[in-house]
Enzyme design. Sequence first.
Site, PDB file in Angstrom:
ATOM      1  N   ASN A 184      -0.950   2.243  -0.113  1.00 50.93           N
ATOM      2  CA  ASN A 184      -2.414   2.303  -0.184  1.00 50.93           C
ATOM      3  C   ASN A 184      -3.059   2.689   1.143  1.00 50.93           C
ATOM      4  O   ASN A 184      -4.274   2.563   1.301  1.00 50.93           O
ATOM      5  CB  ASN A 184      -2.979   0.961  -0.662  1.00 50.93           C
ATOM      6  CG  ASN A 184      -2.696   0.724  -2.141  1.00 50.93           C
ATOM      7  OD1 ASN A 184      -2.424   1.666  -2.875  1.00 50.93           O
ATOM      8  ND2 ASN A 184      -2.754  -0.514  -2.567  1.00 50.93           N
ATOM      9  N   THR A 189       0.828  -7.099  -4.347  1.00 51.25           N
ATOM     10  CA  THR A 189       2.215  -6.644  -4.453  1.00 51.25           C
ATOM     11  C   THR A 189       3.128  -7.723  -3.874  1.00 51.25           C
ATOM     12  O   THR A 189       2.886  -8.196  -2.758  1.00 51.25           O
ATOM     13  CB  THR A 189       2.386  -5.317  -3.687  1.00 51.25           C
ATOM     14  OG1 THR A 189       1.471  -4.355  -4.247  1.00 51.25           O
ATOM     15  CG2 THR A 189       3.798  -4.781  -3.803  1.00 51.25           C
TER      16      THR A 189
END
Length: 208
Positions: free
Chosen positions: A137, A170
């Site tokens: 990201n 995550t």
Amino acid sequence: RLDDFKIKKELGKGSFGQVLLAEHLKTKANYAIKAIDKRIKNNEEGIPYFRREIEIMNKIKHPNCVRFFGNFEDEKYCYFIMEYASKGNLYDLIQKNKKAGLDKVLVAKIIRELINTIHYLHSLNPPIIHRDIKPENILLTNENKIKLTDFGWANYMNDKDEKRNTLCGTPLYLAPEMIDNTGHGKPVDIWCIGVLLFELLAGFPPFY
């Protein structure tokens, strides 16, 4: 409309759909288009989250956050039009330098920009927590400037003592309070920066 763009290639794929490199036919400018498949059950249930993601991205104005230019939808997909970062993401860079780790000067630059970015988000009124900081990201421009992206798990902190309870993010980067489900706030982003710093220098994450 999608007809206004020429799709060049797929940049990435996830459970939500895909990210495409697209050229705007009129201006010839390149954009990254996030195409969210509305037919997937999880996406259908996540429509309120997509609306919040749009709202948050519209608020954010920072040189190290991916710019959001607008959105539209058709019968099958919801599309986010975003800034294109031409050098890919940090995950790919880590993979290429897995044995030696990244150059310390570059790591210092990346972490400094990321800290500035998170400080900006946490200083907004109301503050925004990202909750999914990870190499995939964090995009890179040709000048190795970072661009934080994917605000799908981002949320507001409306009160300084408020705690969020959604298990998200995550696994490799989850803060202890997220795993223990004791309520979380801004510190989850700080934890992720620490995990990322270790990974950039060592070439592998600290916690399996």
